[in-house]
Design an enzyme around this catalytic site. Structure first.
Site, short mmCIF file in Angstrom:
data_model
loop_
_atom_site.label_atom_id
_atom_site.label_comp_id
_atom_site.label_asym_id
_atom_site.label_seq_id
_atom_site.Cartn_x
_atom_site.Cartn_y
_atom_site.Cartn_z
N LYS A 109 -4.86 15.59 -6.49
CA LYS A 109 -4.03 15.57 -7.70
C LYS A 109 -3.31 16.90 -7.89
O LYS A 109 -2.22 16.96 -8.45
CB LYS A 109 -4.89 15.21 -8.92
CG LYS A 109 -5.33 13.73 -8.94
CD LYS A 109 -4.14 12.80 -9.06
CE LYS A 109 -4.54 11.36 -9.32
NZ LYS A 109 -3.40 10.46 -9.48
N TYR A 118 -10.45 14.06 -5.28
CA TYR A 118 -9.53 13.69 -6.36
C TYR A 118 -8.84 14.95 -6.90
O TYR A 118 -7.62 14.99 -7.04
CB TYR A 118 -10.34 12.99 -7.46
CG TYR A 118 -9.50 12.35 -8.55
CD1 TYR A 118 -8.72 11.23 -8.30
CD2 TYR A 118 -9.52 12.86 -9.86
CE1 TYR A 118 -7.97 10.63 -9.31
CE2 TYR A 118 -8.79 12.27 -10.87
CZ TYR A 118 -8.02 11.15 -10.60
OH TYR A 118 -7.29 10.56 -11.60
N ASP A 167 0.88 -1.16 0.00
CA ASP A 167 0.00 0.00 0.00
C ASP A 167 0.93 1.22 0.00
O ASP A 167 1.68 1.42 0.97
CB ASP A 167 -0.89 -0.04 1.26
CG ASP A 167 -1.85 1.15 1.31
OD1 ASP A 167 -1.56 2.18 0.67
OD2 ASP A 167 -2.88 1.03 1.99
N1 LIG Z 1 -7.73 6.87 -16.77
C1 LIG Z 1 -7.79 8.18 -16.81
O1 LIG Z 1 -8.59 8.79 -17.53
C2 LIG Z 1 -6.85 9.00 -15.95
C3 LIG Z 1 -6.81 10.36 -16.17
C4 LIG Z 1 -5.97 11.13 -15.42
C5 LIG Z 1 -5.16 10.57 -14.44
N2 LIG Z 1 -5.22 9.24 -14.22
C6 LIG Z 1 -4.36 8.69 -13.16
O2 LIG Z 1 -3.49 7.73 -13.70
C7 LIG Z 1 -3.19 6.74 -12.73
C8 LIG Z 1 -3.49 5.36 -13.28
O3 LIG Z 1 -4.83 5.32 -13.69
P1 LIG Z 1 -5.47 4.11 -14.45
O4 LIG Z 1 -6.64 4.62 -15.16
O5 LIG Z 1 -4.44 3.40 -15.22
O6 LIG Z 1 -6.03 3.30 -13.17
P2 LIG Z 1 -6.02 1.89 -12.47
O7 LIG Z 1 -6.92 2.14 -11.31
O8 LIG Z 1 -6.35 0.78 -13.40
O9 LIG Z 1 -4.53 1.68 -11.95
C9 LIG Z 1 -4.10 2.10 -10.70
C10 LIG Z 1 -3.40 0.97 -9.97
O10 LIG Z 1 -2.98 1.50 -8.70
C11 LIG Z 1 -3.24 0.54 -7.71
N3 LIG Z 1 -3.42 1.18 -6.41
C12 LIG Z 1 -4.50 1.89 -5.98
N4 LIG Z 1 -4.31 2.25 -4.70
C13 LIG Z 1 -3.10 1.78 -4.33
C14 LIG Z 1 -2.36 1.82 -3.13
N5 LIG Z 1 -2.84 2.43 -2.04
N6 LIG Z 1 -1.15 1.22 -3.09
C15 LIG Z 1 -0.67 0.57 -4.18
N7 LIG Z 1 -1.32 0.49 -5.35
C16 LIG Z 1 -2.54 1.08 -5.41
C17 LIG Z 1 -4.49 -0.18 -8.17
O11 LIG Z 1 -4.59 -1.48 -7.56
C18 LIG Z 1 -4.31 -0.24 -9.68
O12 LIG Z 1 -3.69 -1.43 -10.08
C19 LIG Z 1 -4.00 7.10 -11.49
O13 LIG Z 1 -3.19 7.82 -10.59
C20 LIG Z 1 -5.10 7.99 -12.05
O14 LIG Z 1 -5.58 8.88 -11.08
C21 LIG Z 1 -6.05 8.43 -14.95
#
Ligand SMILES: NC(=O)c1ccc[n+]([C@@H]2O[C@H](COP(=O)([O-])OP(=O)(O)OC[C@H]3O[C@@H](n4cnc5c(N)ncnc54)[C@H](O)[C@@H]3O)[C@@H](O)[C@H]2O)c1
Length: 274
Positions: free
Chosen positions: A173, A169, A76
């Site tokens: 961020k 969020y 975590d």
């Molecule tokens: N998808 C989008 O449109 C988007 C846009 C802007 C920013 N983001 C950011 O990009 C990043 C990745 O997003 P994604 O869409 O690939 O999401 P995702 O949720 O599929 O991937 C995030 C990963 O982080 C892990 N995670 C969550 N909490 C955790 C913790 N406390 N400790 C360890 N691991 C943890 C999850 O298990 C998951 O595998 C995130 O930070 C998200 O906020 C995503």
């Protein structure tokens, strides 16, 4: 979806990348998975760390299947003892960490009236405190070697209102980007660079859970079409398009880039529609 193709073989040979949040909440290419794979395709050994062991295993196995080097660690990112233990395990396996990517993200829907204070608190732990804890653990080695790269993955929601209540969020961020900037400036003279990638609307498996929940009145296809239409380029980005920028930032080509927020958003932040 156009995947990342290694274009500078050996670019990260001998380097080690630590990816906090390397997995995906559902099958497919998340940002953490794509960036981990891209680092590996350029020769880095990747420490795939995720809250869920199976998610960490999944990307580590994919990398190994291609002949790359990876280990999977469950942690975590918001817990100091677990971060320290994971970094110690990474150092034991590979001896160094050259690239730290803070990729884990927690999004809890809601505005000031309906968001539970505990959810606000948890978002800060995962999206902000984790950046400081990871930096605390990896910086000593980077300072000793006089080099290192830290890349945090923020969100356009940290810089703009995204059209629905997402106060924890957005706030976290924004803080994540600022913390990363402060780390960059504190360690600019140590040979360490730190930057934030600011993705816009990215087509990853997680959007089915978050955005669809925000708009239960729309079908998932309608939500996707709406996201595409919001972007000046007419489509969401892909995880691989974030990976392209992550590789650039971690490479020597970005040797004069630090303390900045790099928007990767198809023009979204520059328009009134964003
Ligand atoms: N998808 C989008 O449109 C988007 C846009 C802007 C920013 N983001 C950011 O990009 C990043 C990745 O997003 P994604 O869409 O690939 O999401 P995702 O949720 O599929 O991937 C995030 C990963 O982080 C892990 N995670 C969550 N909490 C955790 C913790 N406390 N400790 C360890 N691991 C943890 C999850 O298990 C998951 O595998 C995130 O930070 C998200 O906020 C995503």
């Amino acid at each position: 979806m156009k995947e990342y193709i290694a274009r500078s073989p050996g670019l990260f040979e001998g380097k080690v990348a630590f990816m906090g949040g390397a997995g995906s909440v559902a099958p497919g290419w998340s940002i953490g998975k794509a960036c981990s794979m891209a680092y590996a395709r350029e020769g880095a050994a990747v420490v795939c760390a995720d809250l869920k062991q199976e998610a960490a295993d999944d990307i580590a196995h994919l990398i190994e299947k291609e002949g790359g080097k990876a280990i999977a660690i469950a942690l975590d990112v918001s817990k100091q003892d677990q971060v320290e233990a994971a970094v110690a395990k990474a150092l034991q396996a590979y001896g160094r960490i050259d690239i730290l990517q803070n990729n884990a993200g927690l999004g809890i829907l809601g505005g000031a009236v309906d968001l539970a204070p505990d959810d606000w608190q948890r978002a800060f732990e995962v999206n902000v405190t984790a950046v400081m804890l990871a930096a605390k653990a990896v910086l000593p080695g980077m300072i000793e070697r006089g080099s290192g790269v830290i890349t945090s993955v923020s969100s356009i929601a940290g810089f703009r209102h995204v059209g629905f209540p997402y106060i924890s969020y957005g706030a976290t961020k924004a803080a994540m980007a600022h913390v990363t900037k402060l780390i960059a400036l504190d360690h600019a003279a140590d040979g360490i660079r730190a930057n934030t990638i600011v993705p816009g609307l990215i087509d990853t498996p997680r959007i089915e859970f978050t955005v669809h929940t925000a708009r239960p009145d729309l079908s998932f296809d309608e939500v996707r079409a709406k996201r595409d239409a919001q972007v000046p380029m007419g489509r969401m980005g892909t995880a691989w398009e974030i990976a392209e920028v992550a590789v650039f930032l971690a490479s020597d080509a970005a040797r004069y880039v630090t303390g900045t927020d790099m928007f990767v958003d198809g023009g979204l932040a520059a328009t009134v529609r964003g």
